[in-house]
Design an enzyme around this catalytic site. Structure first.
Site, PDB file in Angstrom:
ATOM      1  CB  ALA A 209      -0.917   0.017   1.222  1.00  0.00           C
ATOM      2  CG  ASN A 210       1.400   4.232  -2.604  1.00  0.00           C
ATOM      3  OD1 ASN A 210       2.368   3.487  -2.515  1.00  0.00           O
ATOM      4  ND2 ASN A 210       1.023   4.785  -3.736  1.00  0.00           N
TER       5      ASN A 210
END
Length: 409
Positions: A209-210
């Site tokens: 994920a970011n």
């Protein structure tokens, strides 16, 4: 107030349908564009030829009309309108609306609708007073549907008198004007916003994920709704409450987000504030990967779809304004301007997400942002501000760029 507004008039099957022809004329006099949907029963009282002659447009009557569905479609009929008016709103149409039935074009349009709806009921007084009709009316009011009338007076049936007469066309026009006056500068526009991170699964437990809280994207969606726009917010996993008055679409992965974005089109403006993961695992493990004391297994990555570039480079149905975000840690303006040109979007909002950004607590997850606003003409530095203030400033720029709403002939 009706000038340049797009109205969808649904004519139900009642003797009061003759008043709807005058209603079309009154709306056209005030500069509105009127599309008409007629139920099968309505065509026993007035003809599509008469409604079409007054509206100067095609009159839609059939749900399974191959040509009309391919060209317009019942979903687009509802979503391309600023306001939907049902006049006369019969007891049958109200019952279908209250219970989510969609067995003809009119009811399918109403079920697919996300625009404001105004009902002008018309029926026999006994039908209006019937407990079932009263329950349906109460449910529709709770759902946000507005009413004008019915009025009391003599009915078409000999000797019948009471509440059930459809409101007069000018009364309906006045109610329409009141509803539209409550809108803002983006009334009649569809704004599509993405927000939050995406989660790309490695196995059922782990994901890539970011860093993104979704605060900026959600603030933009809320600001667009306050400006009167119809807003679709496609959000990855966040812990934020839903902004009021927006159509939420929750997704997990980049592929899910792209599918939801494409399903939400057409839109006047698309704002891509989500922090989409660039890569995902090439092969998602079906079971949790266990540590066994040996070296960790290799993680092969593959590239995710580029949502911003995909929409910006659409050859048909491209939003008039496509706006991206760029989170950079160095050479912020130069990298963002290159991204704007490469992706094909109109504007980019770039921010410095490095530890040296000067934003207390950092941009990611914080409540403050400092952006550079980039267009083909150049870059403009905006001072540090709350994410709500940044959203309001962006919406103001969008309003100025779009100008007055134009009618599509």
């Amino acid at each position: 107030m009706l000038a340049n507004k797009r109205l969808l008039l649904i004519i139900g099957g009642g003797i009061a349908a003759y008043k709807s022809l005058d209603l079309i004329r009154r709306c056209k006099e005030r500069g509105a564009s009127v599309r008409v949907v007629m139920t099968g029963a309505a065509q026993h009282f007035v003809t599509p030829l008469a409604a079409g002659a007054l509206s100067h447009d095609h009159v839609f009557t059939e749900l399974f009309d191959r040509e009309a569905e391919q060209d317009i479609g019942h979903v687009r009929l509802s979503r391309e309108a600023d306001l939907i008016i049902v006049a006369p709103a019969t007891a049958d149409l109200m019952a279908k609306m209250a219970h989510g039935l969609a067995d003809d074009l009119a009811s399918a349009v109403l079920l697919a609708n996300t625009r404001p709806v105004l009902l002008a009921p018309a029926m026999n007084p006994a039908m209006w007073a019937n407990p079932a009709t009263r329950r349906n009316a109460a449910q529709l009011a709770a759902d946000g549907v507005a009413f004008v009338g019915p009025n009391a007076g003599a009915m078409a049936e000999r000797g019948e008198d009471g509440a059930g007469r459809m409101a007069e066309p000018l009364e309906i026009v006045a109610a329409m004007e009141r509803m539209l006056a409550a809108g803002g500068p983006l009334t009649g526009r569809h704004v599509l916003v993405t927000s939050g991170p995406t989660h790309e699964p490695i196995d059922p437990v782990r994901y890539i994920a970011n860093r993104s809280s979704g605060k900026q994207g959600h603030a933009i969606a809320a600001a667009a709704a306050r400006a009167g726009a119809r807003v679709t917010l496609v959000s990855g996993p966040v812990t934020l409450p839903d902004p009021p008055d927006v159509d939420m679409r929750r997704v997990e992965s980049a592929r899910d987000m792209l599918a939801a974005v494409e399903a939400a089109l057409p839109a006047d403006v698309a704002i891509f504030a989500a922090a989409v993961a660039d890569w995902r695992a090439a092969d998602e493990a079906p079971e949790k990967m266990k540590k066994d004391g040996n070296a960790p297994p290799p993680l092969a990555l593959t590239e995710n779809p580029d949502i911003l570039a995909t929409i910006a480079h659409r050859t048909g149905g491209r939003p008039r304004l496509v706006i991206g975000f760029a989170a950079e840690t160095q050479n912020v303006v130069a990298y963002a301007q290159a991204k704007r040109a490469r992706k094909g979007c109109d504007w980019i909002l770039a921010n410095d997400v490095s530890a040296q950004s000067g934003i207390p607590g950092g941009v990611m997850g914080g409540d403050t942002n400092e952006v550079h606003f980039l267009t083909a003409e150049g870059a403009e530095a905006w001072p540090p501000a709350s994410k709500t203030e940044v959203a309001e400033q962006l919406i103001a720029r969008i309003v100025a760029a779009l100008g007055p709403l134009e009618i599509q002939s």
